[in-house]
Write a protein that holds these residues in place. Structure first.
Motif, mmCIF file in Angstrom:
data_model
loop_
_atom_site.group_PDB
_atom_site.id
_atom_site.type_symbol
_atom_site.label_atom_id
_atom_site.label_comp_id
_atom_site.label_asym_id
_atom_site.label_seq_id
_atom_site.Cartn_x
_atom_site.Cartn_y
_atom_site.Cartn_z
ATOM 1 N N ASP A 169 2.631 27.389 60.924
ATOM 2 C CA ASP A 169 3.465 28.083 59.887
ATOM 3 C C ASP A 169 4.358 28.921 60.509
ATOM 4 O O ASP A 169 5.596 28.853 60.393
ATOM 5 N N SER A 170 3.895 29.869 61.256
ATOM 6 C CA SER A 170 4.824 30.990 61.699
ATOM 7 C C SER A 170 6.133 30.406 62.680
ATOM 8 O O SER A 170 7.244 30.710 62.746
ATOM 9 N N TYR A 214 5.396 38.112 54.926
ATOM 10 C CA TYR A 214 4.226 37.632 55.134
ATOM 11 C C TYR A 214 3.428 38.801 56.584
ATOM 12 O O TYR A 214 2.152 38.876 55.919
ATOM 13 N N SER A 274 1.523 27.264 50.618
ATOM 14 C CA SER A 274 2.434 26.209 51.288
ATOM 15 C C SER A 274 3.123 25.175 50.512
ATOM 16 O O SER A 274 4.141 24.813 50.447
ATOM 17 N N ARG A 316 5.696 33.218 50.621
ATOM 18 C CA ARG A 316 5.244 33.851 51.789
ATOM 19 C C ARG A 316 4.289 35.110 51.755
ATOM 20 O O ARG A 316 3.282 35.312 52.570
ATOM 21 N N MET A 349 0.949 33.354 51.146
ATOM 22 C CA MET A 349 0.325 33.149 52.406
ATOM 23 C C MET A 349 0.060 33.823 53.205
ATOM 24 O O MET A 349 -1.281 34.011 54.050
ATOM 25 N N SER A 371 4.407 22.825 66.944
ATOM 26 C CA SER A 371 4.859 23.217 65.618
ATOM 27 C C SER A 371 6.395 23.232 65.518
ATOM 28 O O SER A 371 7.033 22.706 64.678
ATOM 29 N N PHE A 428 6.901 23.713 55.311
ATOM 30 C CA PHE A 428 5.499 24.054 54.903
ATOM 31 C C PHE A 428 4.796 23.018 54.278
ATOM 32 O O PHE A 428 3.427 23.229 54.437
ATOM 33 N N ASN A 484 1.475 22.294 56.505
ATOM 34 C CA ASN A 484 0.316 23.280 56.700
ATOM 35 C C ASN A 484 -0.881 22.355 55.810
ATOM 36 O O ASN A 484 -2.106 22.565 55.937
#
Length: 499
Positions: A25-26, A54, A89, A105, A108, A150, A167, A170
């Protein structure tokens, strides 16, 4: 534990999947920033809050969620976190404005805070001291693969669909991790103890205020305006937390861990590394896309040397730790990382990718050697019944370091860029390299000036990074010791395992 769990390597796969979802994700989001900015009309402040909201929630809740895992079951808390992360997500794929993305976010961040402490605490309770280095190396290797894979996957999705799709990647990972956890993983928890709601509130308020203060450093300064109020709130809450945890009969966080040299030395040196690393990938992503003109996919692929070298470092480190000890492995790895940052300070607008590629390889190798050794050394000092909150304490310190690094280096990059830009450049062009390229309208002189200003300010930030990592290496060498865990820790009451 008297016997090893026969499913421990399958359990490690579940833990790797759970950590992978946070890494994916990041990094995918980092690559998507240019596309997202254009599509939803996000300002620089909006993007900052999309990235930082986040971290704010994640760091603020880590200690509380680690304590919840020890009390109610680490698998249970991890699965709840995964479900929350997955639902948020999925919701983010439908977001149409910055406010909605920030809300997703934040949610999450809550899920991530529930996931992270549980993965590491389950790992150290499932694997004994002999097998733990190999398990830590495998866990770190998968995280590094996600770190590099990623952005590539995110770039492909952005090219073919839109930034919303980053997103969605995820969701299948979360589904797989939850199913595997339910089927393969036993529940584990510490012995029952009285809850500590005052400690939970003070830690959440204090860490949230501290990270908020750090995030706003570039805009408001350390003591200007509301920053002073936020800092006072952080100091009061965290000071009250330390005092309370030392006087209450059932503390949520065992602060006594800091008396152990390996825990304090490992945690603080890792924090300095995180300060040094802060913003590294975000800065290099901007360099690749705005200075070298790479597409998101090509920018993601550019980080392959980092991943390959980290895998080599992880593999070699597991064996070297037994021969030379964690302390000197940490020292060697961090010196290699510092050399990487020193090399990056030489990058200019005309350097191309050769120098960054070599630097990323060195960074991956150094991190692959040092980081698992440092984490393994400090996690070996934590009693099994406090595994969740102990790992959360380490995670929290590192998150504060990462946020501080991003704030400091981000501020240096922005202010350096402004000072390096020509005095007669448009106001928008002085704000960021993205703004300069947008305002150029075919003005090759302005484009050239912006790229040179960015690389000059980038060199300054990497100089600070090199100093931070060198300080971490020195601290680790002076404070840490290659010793076996204390007998008291080994004789502590075993965590309750529920098949």
């Amino acid at each position: 534990m008297e016997t090893r769990n026969p499913r421990r390597w399958w359990i490690l796969i579940v833990l790797c999947l759970s950590t992978l979802v946070l890494v994916v994700d990041s990094m995918a989001l980092t690559v998507a920033v240019p596309s997202m900015t254009e599509d939803i009309g996000a300002s620089a402040q909006d993007i900052q809050w999309i990235l930082d909201s986040y971290i704010l929630v994640f760091a603020g809740l880590l200690l509380t969620s680690g304590s919840l895992g020890d009390r109610f079951g680490r698998r249970k808390i991890m699965i709840i976190g995964l479900l929350l992360f997955g639902v948020a997500s999925l919701a983010a794929t439908f977001c149409a404005n910055p406010g909605e993305v920030i809300a997703a976010r934040i949610t999450m961040g809550v899920g991530g805070a529930l996931i992270m402490p549980s993965t590491l605490s389950i790992l150290i309770t499932v694997f004994d001291e002999e097998e733990r280095p190999r398990a830590m190396a495998a866990w770190g290797s998968v995280s590094m693969l996600g770190l590099v894979g990623s952005p590539v996957l995110g770039g492909v999705l952005i090219d073919h669909f839109s930034w919303h799709s980053i997103f969605f990647i995820n969701v299948p990972v979360v589904v797989l991790a939850v199913l595997a956890a339910l089927v393969l993983m036993p529940e584990s928890k510490g012995p029952w103890q009285k809850p500590d709601p005052i400690g939970a509130v003070l830690s959440a308020v204090g860490m949230t205020a501290l990270i908020w203060w750090i995030i706003e450093l570039p805009q408001h300064g350390a003591f200007g305006g509301r920053s002073a109020i936020t800092l006072v709130a952080a100091v009061i809450a965290l000071g009250g937390f330390v005092v309370w945890e030392n006087v209450t009969p059932a503390p949520m966080v065992p602060l006594v861990l800091f008396k152990h040299r390996n825990f304090s030395g490992g945690s603080l040196s890792l924090t300095l590394v995180q300060i040094g690393n802060g913003g590294l990938l975000l800065v290099l992503t901007q360099y690749l896309q705005f200075v070298l003109g790479y597409s998101p996919v090509k920018a993601g692929l550019a980080f392959v040397p980092l991943a390959v070298a980290a895998l080599i470092g992880n593999g070699a480190g597991a064996g070297l730790a037994a021969k030379i000890g964690n302390r000197f492995l940490v020292l060697g790895g961090m010196l290699v990382m510092a050399s990487s940052f020193a090399l990056l300070t030489t990058v200019s607008a005309d350097s191309g990718f050769t120098v960054p590629a070599v630097a990323l390889g060195l960074l991956g190798l150094g991190a692959g050697l040092a980081m698992p050794a440092a984490v393994g050394a400090l996690m070996g000092t934590i009693p099994a019944e406090k595994a969740g909150v102990g790992s959360a304490l380490n995670d929290t310190i590192q998150q504060a370091g990462a946020a501080l690094g991003i704030a400091i280096l981000g501020s240096l990059l922005t202010s350096g860029f402004r000072s390096e830009m020509p005095a007669d450049a448009p106001g928008q062009a002085k704000q960021s390299i993205a703004g300069a390229l947008a305002a150029a309208n075919g003005d090759t002189g302005l484009v050239r000036a912006a790229r040179e200003a960015f690389t000059a300010s980038m060199s300054t930030t990497f100089t600070i990074s090199a100093i931070g990592v060198l300080a971490a290496a020195l601290l680790a060498t002076l404070v840490m010791r290659d010793t076996k865990p204390e007998p008291a820790a080994a004789q502590a009451e075993e965590p309750e395992l529920i098949a």
